[in-house]
Write a protein that holds these residues in place. Structure first.
Motif, PDB file in Angstrom:
ATOM      1  N   CYS A  83       0.844  -1.182   0.000  1.00  0.00           N
ATOM      2  CA  CYS A  83       0.000   0.000   0.000  1.00  0.00           C
ATOM      3  C   CYS A  83       0.883   1.238   0.000  1.00  0.00           C
ATOM      4  O   CYS A  83       2.108   1.151   0.110  1.00  0.00           O
ATOM      5  N   MET A  84       0.251   2.405  -0.123  1.00  0.00           N
ATOM      6  CA  MET A  84       1.008   3.647  -0.188  1.00  0.00           C
ATOM      7  C   MET A  84       1.819   3.888   1.086  1.00  0.00           C
ATOM      8  O   MET A  84       2.914   4.453   1.043  1.00  0.00           O
ATOM      9  N   VAL A  85       1.312   3.455   2.219  1.00  0.00           N
ATOM     10  CA  VAL A  85       2.034   3.636   3.478  1.00  0.00           C
ATOM     11  C   VAL A  85       3.366   2.889   3.443  1.00  0.00           C
ATOM     12  O   VAL A  85       4.383   3.384   3.941  1.00  0.00           O
ATOM     13  N   ASP A  86       3.356   1.684   2.858  1.00  0.00           N
ATOM     14  CA  ASP A  86       4.608   0.932   2.699  1.00  0.00           C
ATOM     15  C   ASP A  86       5.624   1.742   1.895  1.00  0.00           C
ATOM     16  O   ASP A  86       6.801   1.826   2.259  1.00  0.00           O
ATOM     17  N   VAL A  87       5.157   2.315   0.787  1.00  0.00           N
ATOM     18  CA  VAL A  87       6.044   3.080  -0.089  1.00  0.00           C
ATOM     19  C   VAL A  87       6.552   4.327   0.614  1.00  0.00           C
ATOM     20  O   VAL A  87       7.745   4.659   0.560  1.00  0.00           O
ATOM     21  N   ILE A  88       5.670   5.037   1.302  1.00  0.00           N
ATOM     22  CA  ILE A  88       6.046   6.267   2.003  1.00  0.00           C
ATOM     23  C   ILE A  88       7.111   5.977   3.066  1.00  0.00           C
ATOM     24  O   ILE A  88       8.131   6.661   3.146  1.00  0.00           O
ATOM     25  N   CYS A  89       6.865   4.961   3.880  1.00  0.00           N
ATOM     26  CA  CYS A  89       7.835   4.611   4.929  1.00  0.00           C
ATOM     27  C   CYS A  89       9.162   4.152   4.328  1.00  0.00           C
ATOM     28  O   CYS A  89      10.237   4.429   4.876  1.00  0.00           O
ATOM     29  N   PHE A  90       9.099   3.457   3.204  1.00  0.00           N
ATOM     30  CA  PHE A  90      10.316   3.005   2.517  1.00  0.00           C
ATOM     31  C   PHE A  90      11.127   4.202   2.021  1.00  0.00           C
ATOM     32  O   PHE A  90      12.346   4.256   2.200  1.00  0.00           O
ATOM     33  N   LEU A  91      10.460   5.185   1.436  1.00  0.00           N
ATOM     34  CA  LEU A  91      11.154   6.370   0.926  1.00  0.00           C
ATOM     35  C   LEU A  91      11.694   7.239   2.046  1.00  0.00           C
ATOM     36  O   LEU A  91      12.644   8.004   1.841  1.00  0.00           O
ATOM     37  N   GLN A 110      11.948  -5.975  -0.957  1.00  0.00           N
ATOM     38  CA  GLN A 110      12.566  -5.253   0.154  1.00  0.00           C
ATOM     39  C   GLN A 110      11.518  -4.718   1.117  1.00  0.00           C
ATOM     40  O   GLN A 110      11.772  -4.564   2.313  1.00  0.00           O
ATOM     41  N   ILE A 111      10.341  -4.391   0.600  1.00  0.00           N
ATOM     42  CA  ILE A 111       9.251  -3.936   1.458  1.00  0.00           C
ATOM     43  C   ILE A 111       8.549  -5.120   2.112  1.00  0.00           C
ATOM     44  O   ILE A 111       8.239  -5.097   3.304  1.00  0.00           O
ATOM     45  N   GLU A 262       3.246   9.541  -2.974  1.00  0.00           N
ATOM     46  CA  GLU A 262       4.578   9.327  -2.405  1.00  0.00           C
ATOM     47  C   GLU A 262       5.251  10.599  -1.908  1.00  0.00           C
ATOM     48  O   GLU A 262       6.227  10.539  -1.155  1.00  0.00           O
ATOM     49  N   THR A 263       4.738  11.785  -2.303  1.00  0.00           N
ATOM     50  CA  THR A 263       5.353  13.040  -1.852  1.00  0.00           C
ATOM     51  C   THR A 263       5.157  13.263  -0.357  1.00  0.00           C
ATOM     52  O   THR A 263       5.818  14.120   0.228  1.00  0.00           O
TER      53      THR A 263
END
Length: 405
Positions: A83-91, A110-111, A262-263
């Motif tokens: 989900c987007m939260v995964d991507v946000i925390c990864f970035l 990796q996520i 993602e911003t």
């Protein structure tokens, strides 16, 4: 009566009307998964490990170190979700802030490695609701259930002898949906009389209030809550934003972040927790806040993250321009879209609150109406007391049926 109800209901009863899962293969990059997530219009996209002939109902075999067969498993298997939260925390990881574009080219494995074990589990449609409930209370977030539909039969014929494309929803000759905590709570609410009179008791008398809550002060850096945001995603809870008197100001919720873009990683890196609430609000961030994020990224020498912010802003502007050519009848609905241009029925930063004297059934209705997985518990003066989650509700119903395993 309650145990009979849970034993006699099959999980297939919860699948009626459920759409087939949209998915990505485990080998895609974070950027590819992000693109699929945005196109799906959903909060999560399932991740599958499949052989090339993944439309087939055949199975593959697993081997131990001595090459002995230990189990047969489907040729296709859902191994997780993103989900987007995964991507946000990864970035937001320090090594990725300096070069987010490189991070987006990493494998989504990796996520997934950070996901809790058995967060996704396959279950047959004739399994009992009681069994599903036990799996959920054991830590499973999504139960993957095969479904049969007209589209499934047509797909089987269409792809017979051919590898089905990733756009197909067919795996192992079947389509799948998944069941969440919310689905089970909603199903139980529709038959709430079975559990009478417990649902009319207060959440305080049922000992449902979890006092181990995640909080961040309004003026603290949003980045200080990053570990809590990751934890809230796993626990399907939320992070409370409080003032100096422990009064609830708002929340940083996975259900809100899921419909951002993602911003938000840039916003978490540069803003206070209070400012982040305004940034992720359903109306989208003000130009002043966006400019503040830009300025602070420059001060931190995070030029690549600034480039990502500009690229997403340009993409959002193009999407807005395209949508502006639509009928003006849609203007009233446009407020439901954030900076990412994705529809969000639950995107909000204000917290949903109940009280210790609220009944269980009232809190269930409140959570389901607002599409949230947790409700904050406060006193009359808004002093934060604790939280009630879907998991806490399900524990009560499981205990009525004979206790938690």
């Amino acid at each position: 009566m309650a145990v009979n109800f849970l034993n006699n209901r099959e999980v297939s009863d919860l699948c009626l009307g459920k759409p087939p899962l949209k998915w990505v293969p485990i080998g895609v990059t974070v950027a590819e998964a992000l693109s699929a997530l945005k196109k799906s219009g959903e909060s999560h996209v399932s991740v599958w490990s499949c052989c090339s002939d993944h439309h087939s109902s055949s199975k593959i075999k697993s081997f131990d170190n001595n090459n002995a067969v230990i189990v047969d498993s489907p040729a296709c298997k859902c191994v997780g979700k993103i989900c987007m939260v995964d991507v946000i925390c990864f970035l937001c990881k320090e090594e990725n802030l300096a070069d987010p574009f490189k991070a987006l080219e990493a494998s989504i494995s990796q996520i997934l490695l950070k996901a809790p074990p058995l967060s996704v589990r396959h279950l047959e449609p004739n399994s009992s609701l009681l069994q599903a409930l036990d799996y959920i209370l054991d830590g499973t977030q999504n139960l993957v259930i095969p479904i049969e539909s007209y589209a499934t039969r047509n797909s089987r014929k269409k792809f017979l002898g051919k590898p089905a494309p990733f756009s197909s929803t067919l795996h192992n000759g079947r389509e799948y949906c998944w069941i969440t905590q919310e689905d089970v709570v909603r199903f139980i609410l529709n038959s709430i009389g079975v559990f009478s009179p417990i649902p009319t008791f207060t959440i305080e008398s049922l000992n449902m209030i979890d006092h181990d809550i995640m909080t961040v002060h309004y003026d603290e850096p949003a980045s200080s809550a990053l570990a809590l945001i990751s934890r809230s995603l796993v626990e399907q809870a939320s992070v409370a934003v409080i003032d100096e008197n422990n009064r609830l100001i708002g929340e940083i919720s996975p259900s809100t972040l899921a419909f951002c873009d993602e911003t938000v990683a840039a916003a978490i890196t540069t803003l206070s927790a209070g400012d982040l609430l305004a940034y992720i609000d359903c109306c989208g961030p003000s130009e002043e806040l966006v400019q503040l994020v830009r300025t602070r990224l420059e001060e931190k020498n995070l030029e690549a993250m600034l480039d990502l912010l500009e690229e997403c802003s340009l993409s959002s502007s193009l999407s807005s321009s395209a949508s502006s050519s639509c009928s003006s009848d849609d203007e009233s609905a446009s407020i439901k879209y954030g900076g990412s241009g994705r529809y969000s029925p639950a995107r909000r930063s204000e917290a949903i609150v109940c009280y210790p004297w609220s009944s269980l059934v009232a809190v269930m209705i409140q959570a389901l109406a607002h599409r949230v997985s947790c409700v904050w518990v406060a006193e009359a003066d808004h002093t934060l007391v604790g939280i009630v989650t879907f998991e806490g509700m399900l524990k009560v119903f499981r205990s009525i049926a004979g206790g938690i395993k």
